[in-house]
Scaffold this motif. Structure first.
Motif: not given
Length: 591
Positions: A256-263, A279-285, A309-315
């Motif tokens: 949900m945090i990632g979605e808020r950022i993408h929005d 757009s941004v690419s986000i990784g979560v651990a 990023k490899t999968a197409g960015k903006a995700r």
């Protein structure tokens, strides 16, 4: 009041210099008053209360005490009870212990916090009783402010004011430690989000670095609005930010945090009057999916970000151990491949190309084989794409060309020039882009003293599409050496037929996927018949790959195909076994 004050100072002077010095009471008071350090003299009343009996001018300036303020007075009347409590406690201790002491304290004065260093010096009478305490006052406010600013700059990003990598890691250590101790709430503990701006370099190149900096400041403000007040936002490097979620319940909360950022990223930025979309690419651990070490969490989140990023960015991508293990395995494989090329641990195997009319050996296709000392046979489908991705393909391609030419020389010396056949060597599009392929081939055939006609290079349609103009020029130079050019995997791309007349191509190789689906009279049969006729009319040789049964052989012969190769005739052979075929023994002729 003046007489009383001077009598008190007289008592200080008596302690310092003896009774004979009392005649200079006024001069001593004046000297103390002019010292470049704050001085207060504190005594006790008959009722046991402490009171200030002297304040010099420097101390009055420090605390903005007006000259009209008279002493003696209780300490509380100067600053107030709450502010004076630290000093009073230290003074009482000096009266009771008779020992000098040093301490630091702070006080609100003149609308700001003052930081003071003090030394307390007890003064005793002839009976050893402490009657007064001298308190020196050094204003350390400027130094403390400078130290505070220095610490701020050491732990914060100068451009955005956000915590930097050092402070972020410190906070992450605290969060991980809390999770390990079991103090964290139920759930997955803490998590790290690494956020990288897609195509940020284009903003710098289009509008300049100053505009890029302003964009980063706006970006920081946007990200702040997307996270909770309990989360920590930091800037790790140029276009990379990080978020520490110290307490989270589940992955859905992080998504949900990632979605808020993408929005938020879908809204345009106003950059000097220009609308900029990014757009941004986000990784979560998280502490469950990753290791329990702060640096590992950052590393794993960064890995997940690069996966995004490899999968197409903006995700947003969540870190997975299995994916990381595969990546680590690929990294080790790359290192071992480099070593294998350097140490000549690879082999070329040679698959025969057969003349369909005479069933005699027409040539070979050289194929790289790697037998790893621990892993055993490593499929070309695994290491060739890796070699292309990492650039190792350039050295690998040069090795293959040298090995093939060396083997041709050996066969000529053994069986004679008349029995030697050409060898096809695959050349990657990456090698065309990074290497002088024409010069490399010329130098190699000259080194081994073989004619250009003994080498044929194979390249794919994707290699041509990468840089058509450059490829065409290089192929023209190669053909001048007598080397023929084969277009491999023909028919799998969108423009294969165009290449037959646009580029200097001598041979087309029909992809094995066509042969696998070939049936008498079906659509592929008709297409291949047309391709055979077209190639023959243009003077091109045609080779069908992937022949695995006699039915395919018969149909290709009916369609007037010239050459074939495939497992029906022979698998790729080591150099010695391939050399035996020069004797004329053709095991693919079945009775």
């Amino acid at each position: 009041m003046t007489d009383s004050r001077e009598k008190k100072i007289s008592h200080i002077s008596d302690h310092a210099s003896g009774k004979g010095f009392s005649a200079r009471i006024v001069n001593t008071s004046a000297v103390i008053d002019k010292l470049p350090i704050g001085v207060m003299v504190i005594g006790k009343t008959d009722t046991g209360l402490v009171e200030t009996i002297f304040i010099n001018s420097f101390a009055r300036n420090i605390f903005a005490i007006p000259s009209t303020f008279e002493v003696p007075c209780q300490i509380e009347t100067i600053w107030g009870a709450n502010d004076a409590v630290a000093l009073k406690n230290q003074v009482f201790e000096a009266f009771s212990s008779s020992m000098p002491s040093y301490f630091e304290w702070s006080i609100l004065s003149g609308g700001m916090e003052r930081h003071i260093n003090s030394q307390l010096i007890p003064l005793s009478d002839h009976e050893g009783q402490v009657t007064q305490v001298i308190c020196t006052l050094e204003d350390q406010t400027a130094e403390k402010m400078a130290e505070k600013n220095l610490l701020h700059h050491a732990f914060h990003d100068a451009l955005t004011g956000l915590p930097n990598r050092v402070l972020f890691r410190s906070k992450l250590e605290e969060a991980v430690s809390e999770f390990k101790s079991g103090e964290a709430i139920d759930g997955i503990g803490c998590a790290v989000l690494i956020i990288n701006i897609d195509r940020f370099q284009q903003i710098n190149e289009s509008f300049g670095h100053s505009a890029g900096d302003r964009f980063l400041v706006s970006m920081a403000a946007t990200l702040r609005r997307c996270i909770r007040s309990s989360d920590t936002l930091a800037r790790l490097s140029g276009d990379e930010f990080a978020v520490l979620v110290s307490k989270c319940r589940d992955l859905e909360e992080l998504c949900m945090i990632g979605e808020r950022i993408h929005d938020a990223m879908r809204m345009p930025y106003d950059l000097d009057g220009n609308e900029v979309f990014t757009s941004v690419s986000i990784g979560v651990a998280t502490t469950l999916s990753s290791a329990m070490h702060p640096e590992d969490l950052i590393r794993d989140a960064d890995f997940a970000m690069h996966s995004a990023k490899t999968a197409g960015k903006a995700r947003t991508e969540i870190y997975k151990r299995e994916t990381h293990r595969r990546a680590q395995s690929q990294f080790h494989l790359e290192t071992e491949l480099r070593r294998a090329v350097e140490r000549d641990d690879l082999e070329l195997h040679y698959q025969p190309i057969i003349d369909l009319k005479t069933m005699k050996l027409k040539g070979f296709e050289a194929l790289t084989r790697w037998v790893h000392k621990d892993k055993g046979f490593v499929s070309p489908a695994e290491f060739i794409p890796l070699a292309e991705e990492t650039g190792v393909i350039v050295d690998l391609g040069r090795w293959a060309m040298r090995t093939a030419c060396s083997q041709i020389r050996s066969w000529i010396d053994t069986y004679g020039e008349e029995k030697a056949v050409p060898v096809n060597v695959n050349v990657s599009g990456i090698q065309f882009a990074r290497d002088d392929v024409a010069a490399m081939i010329r130098e190699t055939i000259e080194e081994f003293g073989i004619r250009g006609e003994m080498i044929r290079i194979e390249l794919t349609e994707s290699a041509i599409m990468a840089n058509p103009t450059r490829i065409s020029e290089v192929l023209t130079e190669i053909r001048k050496l007598g080397v023929k050019v084969a277009l491999d995997d023909f028919g799998t791309g969108y423009s294969s037929l165009n290449y037959l007349h646009q580029f200097p191509i001598d041979i087309i190789k029909i992809d094995r996927s066509f042969i696998a689906q070939l049936r008498k009279g079906n659509e592929l049969y008709k297409i291949l018949t047309m391709i055979s006729q077209l190639a023959n009319s243009l003077g091109h040789e045609v080779v069908a790959e992937g022949i695995e049964d006699i039915e395919h052989q018969g149909m290709l012969r009916d369609m007037n195909f010239q050459f074939v190769q495939g497992f029906y005739y022979s698998k790729p052979l080591p150099a010695k076994d391939a050399g035996d075929l020069h004797s004329g023994n053709v095991p693919w002729i079945k009775s």
